[in-house]
Scaffold this active site. Structure first.
Site, PDB file in Angstrom:
ATOM      1  N   TYR A  45       0.802  -1.225   0.000  1.00 10.33           N
ATOM      2  CA  TYR A  45       0.000   0.000   0.000  1.00 10.33           C
ATOM      3  C   TYR A  45       0.835   1.275   0.000  1.00 10.33           C
ATOM      4  O   TYR A  45       0.363   2.311   0.469  1.00 10.33           O
ATOM      5  CB  TYR A  45      -0.958  -0.014   1.192  1.00 10.33           C
ATOM      6  CG  TYR A  45      -1.830  -1.240   1.216  1.00 10.33           C
ATOM      7  CD1 TYR A  45      -2.574  -1.606   0.098  1.00 10.33           C
ATOM      8  CD2 TYR A  45      -1.889  -2.048   2.338  1.00 10.33           C
ATOM      9  CE1 TYR A  45      -3.356  -2.744   0.100  1.00 10.33           C
ATOM     10  CE2 TYR A  45      -2.678  -3.185   2.354  1.00 10.33           C
ATOM     11  CZ  TYR A  45      -3.414  -3.532   1.237  1.00 10.33           C
ATOM     12  OH  TYR A  45      -4.182  -4.661   1.250  1.00 10.33           O
ATOM     13  N   SER A 114      -3.564  -7.400   7.960  1.00 15.65           N
ATOM     14  CA  SER A 114      -4.157  -7.713   6.664  1.00 15.65           C
ATOM     15  C   SER A 114      -3.105  -8.318   5.726  1.00 15.65           C
ATOM     16  O   SER A 114      -2.494  -9.336   6.053  1.00 15.65           O
ATOM     17  CB  SER A 114      -4.803  -6.456   6.090  1.00 15.65           C
ATOM     18  OG  SER A 114      -5.650  -6.753   5.019  1.00 15.65           O
ATOM     19  N   TYR A 115      -2.861  -7.708   4.566  1.00 15.79           N
ATOM     20  CA  TYR A 115      -1.805  -8.212   3.686  1.00 15.79           C
ATOM     21  C   TYR A 115      -0.483  -8.261   4.441  1.00 15.79           C
ATOM     22  O   TYR A 115       0.291  -9.212   4.317  1.00 15.79           O
ATOM     23  CB  TYR A 115      -1.693  -7.300   2.457  1.00 15.79           C
ATOM     24  CG  TYR A 115      -0.878  -7.861   1.318  1.00 15.79           C
ATOM     25  CD1 TYR A 115       0.507  -7.935   1.381  1.00 15.79           C
ATOM     26  CD2 TYR A 115      -1.500  -8.320   0.163  1.00 15.79           C
ATOM     27  CE1 TYR A 115       1.258  -8.447   0.337  1.00 15.79           C
ATOM     28  CE2 TYR A 115      -0.764  -8.827  -0.893  1.00 15.79           C
ATOM     29  CZ  TYR A 115       0.610  -8.891  -0.808  1.00 15.79           C
ATOM     30  OH  TYR A 115       1.346  -9.396  -1.853  1.00 15.79           O
ATOM     31  N   TRP A 163     -10.408  -4.712  -4.046  1.00 19.40           N
ATOM     32  CA  TRP A 163      -8.957  -4.783  -3.856  1.00 19.40           C
ATOM     33  C   TRP A 163      -8.245  -4.805  -5.215  1.00 19.40           C
ATOM     34  O   TRP A 163      -7.238  -4.114  -5.417  1.00 19.40           O
ATOM     35  CB  TRP A 163      -8.579  -6.002  -3.027  1.00 19.40           C
ATOM     36  CG  TRP A 163      -7.203  -5.918  -2.454  1.00 19.40           C
ATOM     37  CD1 TRP A 163      -6.838  -5.339  -1.273  1.00 19.40           C
ATOM     38  CD2 TRP A 163      -5.992  -6.432  -3.032  1.00 19.40           C
ATOM     39  NE1 TRP A 163      -5.468  -5.457  -1.081  1.00 19.40           N
ATOM     40  CE2 TRP A 163      -4.933  -6.115  -2.135  1.00 19.40           C
ATOM     41  CE3 TRP A 163      -5.700  -7.114  -4.206  1.00 19.40           C
ATOM     42  CZ2 TRP A 163      -3.614  -6.477  -2.390  1.00 19.40           C
ATOM     43  CZ3 TRP A 163      -4.377  -7.472  -4.462  1.00 19.40           C
ATOM     44  CH2 TRP A 163      -3.353  -7.147  -3.565  1.00 19.40           C
ATOM     45  N   ASP A 261     -13.804 -10.008  11.280  1.00 14.42           N
ATOM     46  CA  ASP A 261     -12.759  -9.837  10.273  1.00 14.42           C
ATOM     47  C   ASP A 261     -12.768 -11.007   9.293  1.00 14.42           C
ATOM     48  O   ASP A 261     -12.974 -12.167   9.687  1.00 14.42           O
ATOM     49  CB  ASP A 261     -11.386  -9.736  10.932  1.00 14.42           C
ATOM     50  CG  ASP A 261     -10.341  -9.227   9.971  1.00 14.42           C
ATOM     51  OD1 ASP A 261     -10.091  -8.011   9.983  1.00 14.42           O
ATOM     52  OD2 ASP A 261      -9.799 -10.037   9.192  1.00 14.42           O
ATOM     53  N   HIS A 296     -12.856  -5.511   9.787  1.00 15.29           N
ATOM     54  CA  HIS A 296     -11.570  -5.230   9.142  1.00 15.29           C
ATOM     55  C   HIS A 296     -11.305  -3.735   9.085  1.00 15.29           C
ATOM     56  O   HIS A 296     -10.170  -3.295   9.244  1.00 15.29           O
ATOM     57  CB  HIS A 296     -11.546  -5.839   7.742  1.00 15.29           C
ATOM     58  CG  HIS A 296     -10.174  -6.052   7.201  1.00 15.29           C
ATOM     59  ND1 HIS A 296      -9.305  -6.992   7.712  1.00 15.29           N
ATOM     60  CD2 HIS A 296      -9.495  -5.449   6.188  1.00 15.29           C
ATOM     61  CE1 HIS A 296      -8.170  -6.969   7.040  1.00 15.29           C
ATOM     62  NE2 HIS A 296      -8.249  -6.031   6.117  1.00 15.29           N
TER      63      HIS A 296
END
Length: 614
Positions: A45, A114-115, A163, A261, A296
């Site tokens: 990101y 997350s990622y 995404w 989540d 999330h």
């Protein structure tokens, strides 16, 4: 003395084993003179945008260096983004480079959600010298089955599509000029405000009328087609798979998750699997789990829970202190820390799942008219001995049940009343509870169902109904008929055949309070949380409205074909160890999922990397 500064070394190039160079920035306190541990955050990101939103203070004040790195194909790093497929090797190569630097003391920890949590989990189940621990938040991994791409049987459209659009917009300079032109043309034609995490009505409007294969913007992204081409091929996603590798874990890990989540099961599976089967005693004893009532991303329309905010930066820094400096913290004395919704407070647990939970079946019952909240559907612990008629409804993909909350990237606890009157939702509700009922653990449902179609979907949702009628989703799950025998070898449904479906509803900890009611809803769509099933045994990725079939659906709940949800109920007399909020945020501190820009970080002063030589 003037206010302390944070020193930053920018644009550090780190070579990977295949020659690709990844770009990174390193942050340290202005007293950096000795070799020190490094906390690594690897992100898709754009590190330049992420770092100001990350509270560095708990780390630099404790003498850690913090490195932010753009993963392959993003930001200033070279290569092409193939989501989560190169991260194990690239993460290992980055750590090998770090431990070889004179300003690093040979110890590396990792953190991030997350990622950024997924790249950590991939490292944690592999031998990586120098990687000593991780604070793994809501980790994206196991793309074939959990959340980011596929959620069980279905394409997690509400997560995967936005995404893919967001990453296309932020990485399209990597594409050939003709592809860039097509992406820009699609973006210009879209009647939506932004590619970044579309949600709600805007996302529904954007997705409707397109097959997944022809979705604007995404249709020009190679990894989007890889995801669609491999709906039934788990081996394609193997580089990002972690569940089969948990027994190889050798180090202590913090698993940090939220009940709503999309990656909750990754955290629960990893904690339980490594605790039971980790490769070393240190790994088996060193796992910790924190689960809050979080989604999330935060949203004011979600049900709000008091005393639930946790300063995850402070928690992560304290976890590093425990393992790099031997500084104990009482929050980590507990193996498992859960927020119990309904009771609305935190509790320490000896393990997950609780061994004293009593599996209790709540059976569906009706006289054949359970359609909508005004129907005659009943949920009861008494199994019917009668030959009850099936409940029936028509499922039209052109008029799908619109998702309200859930566990997608934009999901959360949302009042379900706007959908309650639909005739294509079957509703089964208990009488008002005479006492509190605590449900803590993994939840599954079994339904006996038939359809007039050659393929269809079944979605089941567990709901907490308040005395005033508000009805909040607790857990949900689904099954796709073509995968009833095998996820990898789909088989058409024979119209009219009654099939028993075992449906994973994920996990929760919720007290259904006295006077509340427990409800189960069944439908055949949950859009856009899941991609639309055309109710036909055709290529799901190519299906358009021209392919849609209206299916006649039936749910059976007679003596020979019972349908039920099994809830793990904690006995009222069971021991409960209530605790204060772990790492409560103070004024100006961050709280998990509530990041804001420039969160109190001190002034930055740029220096050259050579100035850090130990």
């Amino acid at each position: 003395m003037a206010e302390s500064e944070t020193l930053v070394c920018r644009n550090i190039d780190i070579p990977m084993r295949d020659g690709i160079v990844l770009s990174s920035d390193l942050y340290v306190g202005d007293d950096a003179t000795e070799p020190r541990p490094v906390v690594l955050v690897r992100t898709p990101y754009n590190r330049a945008m992420l770092a100001p939103r990350f509270d560095l203070r708990p780390f630099v004040d404790r003498g850690y260096a913090v490195m932010f790195q753009d993963v392959r194909g993003t930001g200033q790093s070279q290569g092409v983004l193939t989501p989560l497929m190169n991260e194990a090797d690239d993460g290992a190569d980055t750590i090998a480079w770090l431990v070889a630097q004179s300003w690093c003391n040979g110890q590396v920890g990792t953190t991030g959600p997350s990622y950024m949590g997924g790249v950590q989990l991939q490292l944690a189940v592999r031998p990586v010298p120098g990687h000593e621990t991780a604070f793994i938040q809501v980790p994206a991994a196991n793309m074939f089955s959990i959340g980011m791409v596929h959620d069980g049987d279905v394409l997690a459209l509400e997560t995967a599509a936005p995404w893919a659009l967001m990453m296309a917009a932020t990485t399209m300079d990597r594409f050939p000029p003709d592809v860039i032109a097509r992406i820009r043309a699609d973006m210009t034609s879209l009647e939506v405000p932004s590619m970044a995490l579309l949600e709600g009505d805007a996302l529904v409007a954007f997705l409707r009328g397109h097959s997944p294969r022809t979705l604007p913007v995404a249709r020009h992204v190679p990894f989007w087609h890889d995801w669609l081409d491999n709906r039934e091929n788990p081996s394609f996603f193997d580089p990002a798979e972690t569940n089969s590798r948990l027994s190889a874990a050798t180090r202590p890990l913090m698993h940090f998750a939220g009940w709503y989540d999309l990656f909750l099961r990754n955290a629960l599976n990893s904690y339980a699997g490594i605790t039971a089967h980790g490769a070393t005693p240190e790994a088996r004893a060193g796992q910790r789990l924190i689960v809050g009532p979080w989604s999330h991303v935060s949203n004011p329309r979600f049900r709000q829970f008091p005393d639930s905010d946790v300063n995850d930066a402070a928690a992560s820094a304290a976890w590093m202190d425990l393992h790099f400096r031997g500084e104990a913290n009482p929050a980590f004395d507990h193996r498992v820390t859960l927020y119990v919704m309904g009771e609305n407070r935190w509790r320490a647990e000896p393990d997950w799942p609780r061994r004293d939970a009593v599996p209790t079946r709540f059976y569906l019952d009706s006289h054949g008219n359970a359609n909508g909240v005004d129907g005659d559907g009943v949920l009861s612990t008494d199994a019917t001995g009668a030959d009850r008629p099936a409940d029936r409804y028509r499922a039209d993909p052109a008029d799908p049940v619109i998702s309200l909350g859930g566990h997608g990237v934009s999901g959360g606890p949302v009042d379900q009343q706007p959908n309650a009157a639909r005739r294509d939702i079957l509703v089964y509700t208990t009488a008002p509870l005479g006492e509190d009922v605590e449900v803590t653990g993994n939840i599954r449902a079994t339904i006996h169902a038939a359809s007039s179609a050659t393929d269809t979907d079944w979605f089941v949702k567990l709901i907490d109904v308040f005395p005033d009628g508000e009805a909040y989703n607790i857990v949900n799950g689904g099954a796709r008929a073509r995968y009833r025998v095998s996820r990898t070898e789909p088989v058409a449904l024979t119209p009219g055949d009654v099939v028993a479906y075992d449906i994973d509803l994920h996990a929760t900890s919720n007290v259904f309070k006295k006077g509340h009611r427990i409800r189960l809803e069944i439908s055949s769509s949950d859009f856009p949380n899941a991609d639309l099933n055309p109710n036909a045994f055709i290529d799901l990725s190519e299906a358009t409205p021209n392919d849609y079939v209206v299916a006649e659906q039936a749910i059976f709940h007679d003596a020979a074909r019972p349908s039920f949800v099994e809830l793990p109920i904690i006995p009222a007399a069971a021991e409960r160890h209530w605790i204060d909020t772990p790492f409560p945020p103070g004024p100006g501190d961050q709280a998990y999922s509530k990041y804001h820009s420039e969160i109190g970080n001190r002034p930055l002063r740029q220096i050259e990397l050579g100035a850090l030589a130990g």
